[in-house]
Design a protein around this motif. Structure first.
Motif, mmCIF file in Angstrom:
data_model
loop_
_atom_site.group_PDB
_atom_site.id
_atom_site.type_symbol
_atom_site.label_atom_id
_atom_site.label_comp_id
_atom_site.label_asym_id
_atom_site.label_seq_id
_atom_site.Cartn_x
_atom_site.Cartn_y
_atom_site.Cartn_z
ATOM 1 N N GLY A 249 0.815 -1.217 0.000
ATOM 2 C CA GLY A 249 0.000 0.000 0.000
ATOM 3 C C GLY A 249 0.845 1.262 0.000
ATOM 4 N N ALA A 250 1.905 1.263 0.811
ATOM 5 C CA ALA A 250 2.777 2.437 0.878
ATOM 6 C C ALA A 250 3.508 2.661 -0.447
ATOM 7 C CB ALA A 250 3.786 2.271 2.018
ATOM 8 N N LEU A 251 3.973 1.577 -1.057
ATOM 9 C CA LEU A 251 4.652 1.699 -2.359
ATOM 10 C C LEU A 251 3.683 2.198 -3.431
ATOM 11 C CD1 LEU A 251 6.833 -1.548 -2.348
ATOM 12 C CD2 LEU A 251 7.655 0.811 -2.203
ATOM 13 N N TRP A 252 2.449 1.729 -3.398
ATOM 14 C CA TRP A 252 1.444 2.183 -4.361
ATOM 15 C C TRP A 252 1.136 3.668 -4.155
ATOM 16 C CZ3 TRP A 252 -3.602 3.905 -3.228
ATOM 17 C CH2 TRP A 252 -4.414 4.132 -4.356
ATOM 18 N N ALA A 253 1.035 4.089 -2.888
ATOM 19 C CA ALA A 253 0.682 5.477 -2.572
ATOM 20 C C ALA A 253 1.752 6.470 -3.022
ATOM 21 C CB ALA A 253 0.437 5.626 -1.069
ATOM 22 N N VAL A 254 3.023 6.061 -2.927
ATOM 23 C CA VAL A 254 4.103 6.991 -3.311
ATOM 24 C C VAL A 254 4.474 6.846 -4.779
ATOM 25 C CG1 VAL A 254 5.036 7.058 -0.975
ATOM 26 C CG2 VAL A 254 5.948 5.383 -2.609
ATOM 27 N N GLY A 255 3.877 5.881 -5.462
ATOM 28 C CA GLY A 255 4.175 5.691 -6.881
ATOM 29 C C GLY A 255 5.440 4.882 -7.085
ATOM 30 N N PHE A 256 5.313 3.548 -7.001
ATOM 31 C CA PHE A 256 6.476 2.665 -7.122
ATOM 32 C C PHE A 256 7.089 2.743 -8.516
ATOM 33 C CE2 PHE A 256 8.067 -1.478 -8.595
ATOM 34 C CZ PHE A 256 9.124 -1.635 -7.729
ATOM 35 N N ASN B 219 11.502 3.667 3.093
ATOM 36 C CA ASN B 219 12.504 4.495 2.415
ATOM 37 C C ASN B 219 11.865 5.379 1.353
ATOM 38 O OD1 ASN B 219 15.175 5.294 2.202
ATOM 39 N ND2 ASN B 219 15.698 3.745 0.674
ATOM 40 N N SER B 220 10.783 4.895 0.743
ATOM 41 C CA SER B 220 10.090 5.658 -0.292
ATOM 42 C C SER B 220 9.165 6.716 0.294
ATOM 43 C CB SER B 220 9.268 4.707 -1.177
ATOM 44 O OG SER B 220 10.081 3.733 -1.791
ATOM 45 N N SER B 221 8.690 6.491 1.547
ATOM 46 C CA SER B 221 7.709 7.396 2.164
ATOM 47 C C SER B 221 8.346 8.518 2.973
ATOM 48 C CB SER B 221 6.761 6.599 3.069
ATOM 49 O OG SER B 221 6.079 5.604 2.349
ATOM 50 N N LEU B 222 9.524 8.253 3.555
ATOM 51 C CA LEU B 222 10.166 9.218 4.446
ATOM 52 C C LEU B 222 11.605 9.492 4.014
ATOM 53 C CD1 LEU B 222 9.100 7.689 7.903
ATOM 54 C CD2 LEU B 222 7.993 9.594 6.722
ATOM 55 N N THR B 223 12.100 10.651 4.389
ATOM 56 C CA THR B 223 13.529 10.912 4.204
ATOM 57 C C THR B 223 14.305 10.211 5.310
ATOM 58 O OG1 THR B 223 13.522 12.881 5.599
ATOM 59 C CG2 THR B 223 12.985 13.201 3.257
ATOM 60 N N ILE B 224 15.607 10.060 5.115
ATOM 61 C CA ILE B 224 16.422 9.392 6.146
ATOM 62 C C ILE B 224 16.363 10.153 7.464
ATOM 63 C CG2 ILE B 224 18.816 8.930 6.821
ATOM 64 C CD1 ILE B 224 17.563 6.738 5.159
ATOM 65 N N SER B 225 16.385 11.466 7.419
ATOM 66 C CA SER B 225 16.332 12.251 8.663
ATOM 67 C C SER B 225 15.014 12.021 9.392
ATOM 68 C CB SER B 225 16.521 13.742 8.368
ATOM 69 O OG SER B 225 15.522 14.206 7.491
ATOM 70 N N GLU B 226 13.917 11.860 8.629
ATOM 71 C CA GLU B 226 12.617 11.586 9.249
ATOM 72 C C GLU B 226 12.589 10.181 9.860
ATOM 73 O OE1 GLU B 226 9.565 14.297 6.509
ATOM 74 O OE2 GLU B 226 10.194 12.311 5.804
ATOM 75 N N ALA C 144 5.143 3.324 11.757
ATOM 76 C CA ALA C 144 3.949 4.121 12.037
ATOM 77 C C ALA C 144 4.078 5.507 11.407
ATOM 78 C CB ALA C 144 3.740 4.238 13.549
ATOM 79 N N GLU C 145 5.259 6.085 11.483
ATOM 80 C CA GLU C 145 5.491 7.410 10.903
ATOM 81 C C GLU C 145 5.366 7.357 9.382
ATOM 82 O OE1 GLU C 145 5.971 11.419 11.443
ATOM 83 O OE2 GLU C 145 5.798 9.860 12.986
ATOM 84 N N ALA C 146 5.841 6.265 8.777
ATOM 85 C CA ALA C 146 5.773 6.119 7.320
ATOM 86 C C ALA C 146 4.337 5.947 6.841
ATOM 87 C CB ALA C 146 6.613 4.932 6.871
ATOM 88 N N ALA C 147 3.464 5.455 7.705
ATOM 89 C CA ALA C 147 2.061 5.250 7.312
ATOM 90 C C ALA C 147 1.281 6.562 7.250
ATOM 91 C CB ALA C 147 1.384 4.295 8.293
ATOM 92 N N ARG C 148 1.743 7.584 7.968
ATOM 93 C CA ARG C 148 0.995 8.852 8.026
ATOM 94 C C ARG C 148 0.841 9.514 6.658
ATOM 95 N NH1 ARG C 148 0.571 10.698 13.559
ATOM 96 N NH2 ARG C 148 2.083 9.650 14.915
ATOM 97 N N PRO C 149 1.964 9.790 5.926
ATOM 98 C CA PRO C 149 1.806 10.486 4.642
ATOM 99 C C PRO C 149 1.028 9.682 3.600
ATOM 100 C CG PRO C 149 4.083 9.756 4.944
ATOM 101 C CD PRO C 149 3.385 9.556 6.244
ATOM 102 N N ALA C 150 1.131 8.363 3.661
ATOM 103 C CA ALA C 150 0.479 7.528 2.647
ATOM 104 C C ALA C 150 -1.010 7.323 2.928
ATOM 105 C CB ALA C 150 1.188 6.183 2.563
ATOM 106 N N PHE C 151 -1.388 7.096 4.197
ATOM 107 C CA PHE C 151 -2.761 6.686 4.516
ATOM 108 C C PHE C 151 -3.435 7.523 5.594
ATOM 109 C CE2 PHE C 151 -0.369 2.765 3.376
ATOM 110 C CZ PHE C 151 -0.994 2.508 2.165
ATOM 111 N N GLY C 152 -2.739 8.498 6.166
ATOM 112 C CA GLY C 152 -3.342 9.318 7.205
ATOM 113 C C GLY C 152 -3.582 8.534 8.487
ATOM 114 N N ASP C 153 -4.623 8.894 9.225
ATOM 115 C CA ASP C 153 -4.901 8.275 10.517
ATOM 116 C C ASP C 153 -5.233 6.785 10.395
ATOM 117 O OD1 ASP C 153 -4.433 10.593 11.878
ATOM 118 O OD2 ASP C 153 -6.547 11.168 12.053
ATOM 119 N N PHE C 154 -5.954 6.410 9.333
ATOM 120 C CA PHE C 154 -6.284 4.995 9.155
ATOM 121 C C PHE C 154 -5.004 4.168 9.028
ATOM 122 C CE2 PHE C 154 -6.754 1.405 6.231
ATOM 123 C CZ PHE C 154 -7.662 0.631 6.950
ATOM 124 N N GLY C 155 -4.064 4.645 8.213
ATOM 125 C CA GLY C 155 -2.800 3.940 8.026
ATOM 126 C C GLY C 155 -2.018 3.830 9.321
#
Length: 437
Positions: A170-177, A251-258, A268-279
């Protein structure tokens, strides 16, 4: 005491669930951020290399376990190689300690992820409280016996693997694999030395060491000559695929510093940008399932191993007024030590000490198999030596990193190892004198 270890009480599926239960519980949730901190955007591939090194290591365990399946697998390997000696007892105890450390690592990870669901102050206080609550619950489940553990491990392992794969895909699909994203840009990795990358491997290897829980339960697995090795291979393959997909998704959803900033709860942090609260809620739920099953499986394995060490008269034991079998006493001791570690050490230090203990023990295993057992168990000496050399390189690099960044880890690790070796030498010499009288 051998009748305490019920032969045939763990099926092939159950032993695979046991191995993946420990590995995925500790590996991807507890260690992903720690590995990323040392290796930058290449960290998904560090997990693949860690799997390769672990596969070389697993070879020694599989060859000996195929010949001598035992509920005290690692202790049995060491005793076959070194006899009833200080090195056998000490290395076995280091392995047991690294497994207890793993339990506290996963317990704190449980606390870190669970708190992502709540707005609470003083999270540093609540993380160990939740971790201790998990350890106590896992203790109560383990007291109930093998059948409940096997059934719960199979169910929870299935649920968490499916859940983690859903997160990754899901995360890879959301960021455009894209295939281009499989190759990290070199410019982002200029701050990482070769030593740092190799040091990251030490932590990634820790993520796979759960395969040894299968070895330790060898005497309880159905058709052990065939199923111990098969369980280890399948568990490693499952975990490698899961780790890589999840690491690549993060790695696709967050920067290394994040990732580093949220290293104790990076999924959990990587799920936020892709799916919001549900993710976020979905990922935390999977993390809770993974960490619970990981702790249950690990406590089961280490209590069996330490009970076998007691049977082999390699470690001292006191009933302390408790009734029942030694395995149940060991559950009390194991969980008590894990609780102390959970309260007083953070994730990074727990992981580092665990990695050092495990690699030292693993090197001792490989040398023993190469020098004393390879002909007996028909092992390929080149593969065994390769495993030992790889372990040594990774350990040396990791010690170098910790010497410059966190000397306390080295001091604690060295002190505990010194106490273990000196204590075992004293205990075994006393036992020998008592026997001679």
């Amino acid at each position: 005491m051998e009748e305490s270890y019920k032969k045939g009480s763990l099926s092939l599926l159950g032993s695979i669930a046991l191995g993946t239960g420990v590995m995925i519980g500790a590996g991807i949730f507890a260690l992903l951020g720690q590995v990323a901190e040392l290796s930058g955007t290449w960290f998904p591939y560090i997990f693949v290399l860690g799997a390769l090194i672990s596969a070389f290591s697993a070879y020694s365990y599989i060859k000996v376990s195929n010949t001598y399946p035992s509920a005290g697998g690692i202790a049995m390997i060491l005793k076959k190689a070194y006899g009833k000696s200080t090195i056998t007892a000490s290395a076995s105890l280091l392995m047991a300690l690294s497994m207890v450390i793993n339990e506290s690592l996963v317990a704190r990870t449980f606390g870190s992820y669970t708190l992502q669901l709540f707005e609470v102050e003083n999270k540093e206080l609540w993380i160990p409280i939740l971790g201790v609550a998990l350890l106590v619950s896992a203790f109560l489940i383990n007291i109930s016996g093998n059948k409940l553990i096997g059934k719960s491990s199979q169910f929870m392992s299935f649920i968490k693997i499916i859940g983690i794969l859903i997160f990754a895909i899901g995360a890879l699909w959301a960021v455009g694999f894209s295939l281009e994203g499989l190759i990290p840009k070199a410019i982002k990795n200029t701050d990482y030395s070769a030593t740092s990358y190799i040091g990251a491997l030490a932590l990634s290897i820790l993520a796979y060491k759960g395969f040894t829980t299968i070895t330790n339960s060898g005497g309880e697995i159905t058709e052990p000559q065939k199923n111990v090795g098969l369980s280890i291979i399948i568990s490693l393959l499952i975990c490698t695929v899961v780790y890589f997909l999840v690491a690549f998704a993060v790695n696709s959803s967050l920067t290394i510093s994040e990732i580093i900033q949220a290293k104790d709860y990076s999924l959990a942090e990587a799920a936020r940008p892709a799916f919001g609260d549900f993710g976020l809620h979905f990922t935390v739920a999977i993390a809770i399932i993974a960490t619970i099953s990981g702790v249950i499986a690990s406590i089961f394995a280490v209590s069996r191993m330490t009970a076998m060490l007691t049977d082999m008269e390699l470690i001292p034991h006191s009933h302390l007024g408790m009734s029942g079998r030694i395995q149940k006493h060991m559950l009390v001791y194991v969980v008590f030590i894990a609780i102390i570690l959970t309260i007083f050490f953070d994730l990074s230090r727990i992981a580092s000490i665990g990695a050092i203990f495990y690699l030292v023990m693993d090197i001792i295993i490989h040398w023993g198999v190469y020098k004393y057992l390879r002909k007996e168990v028909k092992a390929n000496g080149t593969i065994v030596l390769t495993a030992m050399v790889l372990d040594f390189i990774v350990l040396a690099a990791f010690l170098w990193i910790k010497a410059s960044s966190d000397l306390l880890v080295l001091i604690v690790s060295a002190s505990v190892m010194l106490i273990v070796f000196a204590g075992e030498k004293w205990f075994l010499s006393r036992a020998d004198k008592s026997t001679q009288k």
